[in-house]
Design a protein around this motif. Sequence first.
Motif, PDB file in Angstrom:
ATOM      1  N   ALA A   1       0.827  -1.207   0.000  1.00  0.00           N
ATOM      2  CA  ALA A   1       0.000   0.000   0.000  1.00  0.00           C
ATOM      3  C   ALA A   1       0.861   1.257   0.000  1.00  0.00           C
ATOM      4  N   ILE A   2       1.961   1.223   0.704  1.00  0.00           N
ATOM      5  CA  ILE A   2       2.882   2.365   0.743  1.00  0.00           C
ATOM      6  C   ILE A   2       3.593   2.519  -0.603  1.00  0.00           C
TER       7      ILE A   2
ATOM      8  N   HIS B   1       0.507   2.637  -3.722  1.00  0.00           N
ATOM      9  CA  HIS B   1      -0.694   3.465  -3.670  1.00  0.00           C
ATOM     10  C   HIS B   1      -0.529   4.767  -2.896  1.00  0.00           C
TER      11      HIS B   1
ATOM     12  N   TYR C   1       0.186   5.360   0.262  1.00  0.00           N
ATOM     13  CA  TYR C   1      -0.166   5.406   1.676  1.00  0.00           C
ATOM     14  C   TYR C   1       1.074   5.713   2.507  1.00  0.00           C
ATOM     15  N   GLN C   2       0.855   6.181   3.735  1.00  0.00           N
ATOM     16  CA  GLN C   2       1.950   6.420   4.665  1.00  0.00           C
ATOM     17  C   GLN C   2       1.704   5.629   5.945  1.00  0.00           C
ATOM     18  N   SER C   3       2.763   5.054   6.471  1.00  0.00           N
ATOM     19  CA  SER C   3       2.640   4.324   7.729  1.00  0.00           C
ATOM     20  C   SER C   3       2.483   5.324   8.871  1.00  0.00           C
TER      21      SER C   3
ATOM     22  N   THR D   1      -6.493  -3.412  -2.268  1.00  0.00           N
ATOM     23  CA  THR D   1      -6.075  -2.577  -1.141  1.00  0.00           C
ATOM     24  C   THR D   1      -7.234  -2.244  -0.211  1.00  0.00           C
TER      25      THR D   1
END
Length: 122
Positions: free
Chosen positions: A4-5, A8, A10-12, A40
């Motif tokens: 996902a990071i 796409h 995303y950020q943790s 996702t």
Amino acid sequence: MDAAIAKHGYQSEGVAAYIFATQEASTIPLYRLAVHVFVTNHFYTTSAKERDGAIPINYKSEGIAGYVYPSQTCGSVPLFRVYHQASTDHVYTTSITERDNFLDNLGYTDEGIAAYVIPAWS
């Protein structure tokens, strides 16, 4: 999370809570499903009936993600579940502030407490 990071954007935000990898006393399965089209977009539930009902409407079962408490115990905290109908997005959080922001400002509806989990700070 890594996909996902990487794929796409995303950020943790770090670890919010923990679930059990194996069934412990008083825990129940937390089922994980994914939307067929958008892998996702995941959906989690402790209800086998809800899991089975989601499969005919475009979800694919990915088995048991882990084990959680069905009620508050041993220092556990609520895992809140909110839903955005237009995007079919479920969000899970242990933060009341974050849950309220999704409800008050982002068009999500409250789906209650999905389960009880061990907070990362315990």
